[in-house]
Design an enzyme around this catalytic site. Sequence first.
Site, PDB file in Angstrom:
ATOM      1  N   ASP A 229       0.856  -1.190   0.000  1.00  0.00           N
ATOM      2  CA  ASP A 229       0.000   0.000   0.000  1.00  0.00           C
ATOM      3  C   ASP A 229       0.892   1.240   0.000  1.00  0.00           C
ATOM      4  O   ASP A 229       1.845   1.338   0.789  1.00  0.00           O
ATOM      5  CB  ASP A 229      -0.898  -0.001   1.234  1.00  0.00           C
ATOM      6  CG  ASP A 229      -1.925   1.117   1.183  1.00  0.00           C
ATOM      7  OD1 ASP A 229      -3.016   0.874   0.634  1.00  0.00           O
ATOM      8  OD2 ASP A 229      -1.637   2.215   1.689  1.00  0.00           O
ATOM      9  N   ASP A 246      -2.345   9.821  -9.876  1.00  0.00           N
ATOM     10  CA  ASP A 246      -2.240   8.866 -10.983  1.00  0.00           C
ATOM     11  C   ASP A 246      -0.781   8.631 -11.360  1.00  0.00           C
ATOM     12  O   ASP A 246      -0.383   7.485 -11.649  1.00  0.00           O
ATOM     13  CB  ASP A 246      -2.999   9.396 -12.204  1.00  0.00           C
ATOM     14  CG  ASP A 246      -4.508   9.373 -12.002  1.00  0.00           C
ATOM     15  OD1 ASP A 246      -4.972   8.721 -11.042  1.00  0.00           O
ATOM     16  OD2 ASP A 246      -5.221  10.016 -12.806  1.00  0.00           O
ATOM     17  N   GLU A 269      -4.891   2.405  -4.000  1.00  0.00           N
ATOM     18  CA  GLU A 269      -3.423   2.491  -3.970  1.00  0.00           C
ATOM     19  C   GLU A 269      -2.798   1.195  -3.468  1.00  0.00           C
ATOM     20  O   GLU A 269      -1.635   1.172  -3.069  1.00  0.00           O
ATOM     21  CB  GLU A 269      -2.991   3.667  -3.085  1.00  0.00           C
ATOM     22  CG  GLU A 269      -3.325   3.530  -1.613  1.00  0.00           C
ATOM     23  CD  GLU A 269      -4.690   4.076  -1.247  1.00  0.00           C
ATOM     24  OE1 GLU A 269      -4.869   4.455  -0.076  1.00  0.00           O
ATOM     25  OE2 GLU A 269      -5.575   4.130  -2.118  1.00  0.00           O
TER      26      GLU A 269
END
Length: 347
Positions: A229, A246, A269
């Site tokens: 993560d 992004d 994410e």
Amino acid sequence: MGTTYETRRGTLYNERITFYGNVIAWLVHFLFCILFYRLDMTLLFLSNGLSVIYYTISFYFVHRRWYGIFFTGLFIEVVYNAVISTVILGWEINMHYFILMMAYGVFFMPSVSRGQRILTTAIAMVIYSLLFIYVSDGIETLPIQVEQALGLFCILSTVVMIAGLSFIFESAVVEVTDELERSNERLQILASTDGLTGLLNRKVGHEQVSKAIDKAAHEGVPYAIVLGDIDRFKSFNETYGHDCGDRVLQQVASILSDIDGMAVRWGGEEFLVYLSSPSGDFLPIVEQLRRQIESTPLHYAGERLHVTMTFGLAVRVGHDTVEEIVKEADNFLREGKRSGKNQVRTT
């Protein structure tokens, strides 16, 4: 309802069959014009001259895709010329073969309904039968060499036209089938990958990882699932906007895609990595990933952003479900998040 494949095949086929069919018919009647002019057969010369004019005009019909008009004129022209030529020159001259060609070719004509195909074929066969019954000798007599040459030419022309129709149909089908296969491949790629990162999406990733686990368990090879993560990802979006977020996702995905394993965008994410190795020593591999992500600079809006990632590593030997292993990796991941982030946690 027609499919995209049928539409594309129809477009290719209609354009080719009408254009090349028109070219062949134009050439055949042009040669007939020359022949009947030399033989001083005025009626047949004029008849074929009108056919040449019609097929010249038909190029415009083809260009405008007026296939119905083209087909109607074609049918009338072929049957009329075959009838008048057979009546004048006789059955042995083989002009009647063009009616058989038309009866075959009607099933290749574009924009013609099934009912119209059956009707025009029936009409052609009735006319052909009447010629067979009532016409034997012609009104005009040709020299034997000319009669033989013309008869052979009619047979060969019919065969060439039938073969040409079949070849054009086959080539259009093959070409569009190839296009369809390429489109399906692209669709499969799009359906299996995450549009932003290019990694496998969660659905397909789950399926592929499950298969890889089955294979590794069957072979007795150790394997691992890593759940990672991105740290403080929300702050990138809030501070710099979603375009920055992004970019962060794409950079991390690019690094993960280089591993000797399988990388999946698991959601948001969060990423999943599947690893397999006879040594079972996965911690150094994941630690190297963590350091590479940390040390790879990302410049955005004139600033250098510091991207880090926390990983949970679950190792297995033998069969287990994806869900169970992911759950363990997620527990390790949350431990890493609570204890400072930017680290790898495992047993």
